[in-house]
Design an enzyme around this catalytic site. Structure first.
Site, PDB file in Angstrom:
ATOM      1  N   ASP A 121     -16.486   9.899   6.093  1.00  7.15           N
ATOM      2  CA  ASP A 121     -15.306   9.030   6.050  1.00  7.15           C
ATOM      3  C   ASP A 121     -14.068   9.893   6.259  1.00  7.15           C
ATOM      4  O   ASP A 121     -14.093  11.108   6.008  1.00  7.15           O
ATOM      5  CB  ASP A 121     -15.221   8.289   4.714  1.00  7.15           C
TER       6      ASP A 121
ATOM      7  N   ARG B  67       0.807  -1.231   0.000  1.00  2.00           N
ATOM      8  CA  ARG B  67       0.000   0.000   0.000  1.00  2.00           C
ATOM      9  C   ARG B  67       0.835   1.273   0.000  1.00  2.00           C
ATOM     10  O   ARG B  67       0.387   2.302  -0.520  1.00  2.00           O
ATOM     11  CB  ARG B  67      -0.945  -0.009   1.209  1.00  2.00           C
TER      12      ARG B  67
END
Length: 287
Positions: free
Chosen positions: A141, A32
């Protein structure tokens, strides 16, 4: 990455997002964060970690948090919470909010929007039962990247095949090229806002129903307790909290109680909300 570098990253992620990495996550970190390092012109993860340690690079730090945050979601995920929304929560609100005809719903950690859009489609299906009602869905979020995608309401073939009933696909989506675009009347039912659950979310105001599913599992117990207690403060006395299948308030927060025989559904506790303000059929059984 050295153990010291992993420790620096862990402390940074916990402070900024509440995320706690447990066990050996070397592969996850590398897969990632290598693209993030390349994006910012850094040749190694060690350089990236050092930049994070020194601080002052807001865009890099935001990209690291967003890259490490799990954004797994799909339409009508787990099904049961949406059945409870239709069969338990909405009937209660129909009676309890008959005077003002207003219901506020919060989807915390909404990722790319499939959960709030699922609720919006249910409300569209139930519209005949609620003439003149105002249902407000606030979806939040920590990641600005996923919020931008959510706002666009544009999904791939793979995404619409995950959990979305075919009749809803045909009714509420239009295919344009390789993407499916959700109908404007559904997209307009949802307001997306950036919110970090570790920070103060009281400005969002009070809510009748709170969906906070599959995010608490990434936090330590202290952080879970803090978030749940603050969610209780912003949840109506007779409101509902919905958690994921692997999540619970037990041992963390006594301001919510589980609704018997309805997995993942919680109401404010009698001591917290007052027995007369709880849904009556739950108040007698809450324990």
């Amino acid at each position: 990455m050295t153990p010291t570098e992993v420790d620096i990253l862990n402390r940074f992620l916990k402070e900024r997002s509440g995320l706690v990495l447990v066990g050996d996550k070397s592969y996850l970190i590398e897969s990632r964060l290598v693209p993030v390092a390349k994006k910012h012109g850094l040749s190694t993860l060690s350089e990236l970690i050092n930049k994070v340690r020194l601080g002052g690079m807001q865009l890099l730090e935001q990209d690291v948090v967003e890259a490490m945050t799990t954004n797994e979601t799909f339409f009508f995920r787990d099904k049961l919470p949406f059945d409870l929304f239709t069969e338990t929560m909405l009937p209660h609100m129909q009676k309890a909010r008959a005077m003002n005809r207003r219901v506020r719903i919060w989807c915390a950690a909404c990722s790319t929007g499939q959960e709030p859009y699922s609720l919006a489609m249910i409300l569209s299906e139930q519209a005949a039962r609620f003439p003149g009602w105002n249902f407000e869905i606030i979806a939040t979020d920590i990641s600005s990247e996923v919020l931008e995608k959510a706002k666009a309401g544009r999904f791939t073939q793979f995404e619409v095949q995950r959990g979305l009933p075919i009749q809803f696909l045909l009714k509420y989506f239009e295919q344009k090229g390789e993407y499916w675009h959700i109908a404007p009347e559904i997209r307009q039912k949802v307001t997306f806002r950036p919110i970090n659950l570790l920070r103060d979310f009281s400005p969002l105001g009070p809510f009748d129903i709170v969906f906070c599913r599959n995010v608490l599992i990434y936090f330590d117990e202290t952080t879970k307790t803090d978030i749940l207690n603050r969610m209780a403060t912003c949840t109506a006395p007779d409101g509902f909290l919905v958690l994921g299948a692997a999540e619970t308030v037990v041992g963390l927060c006594d301001r919510f109680k589980a609704v018997p025989d309805k997995r993942g559904l919680y109401v404010r506790s009698i001591a917290e909300a007052g027995a007369t303000t709880m849904p009556l059929r739950y108040a007698a059984n809450a324990r």
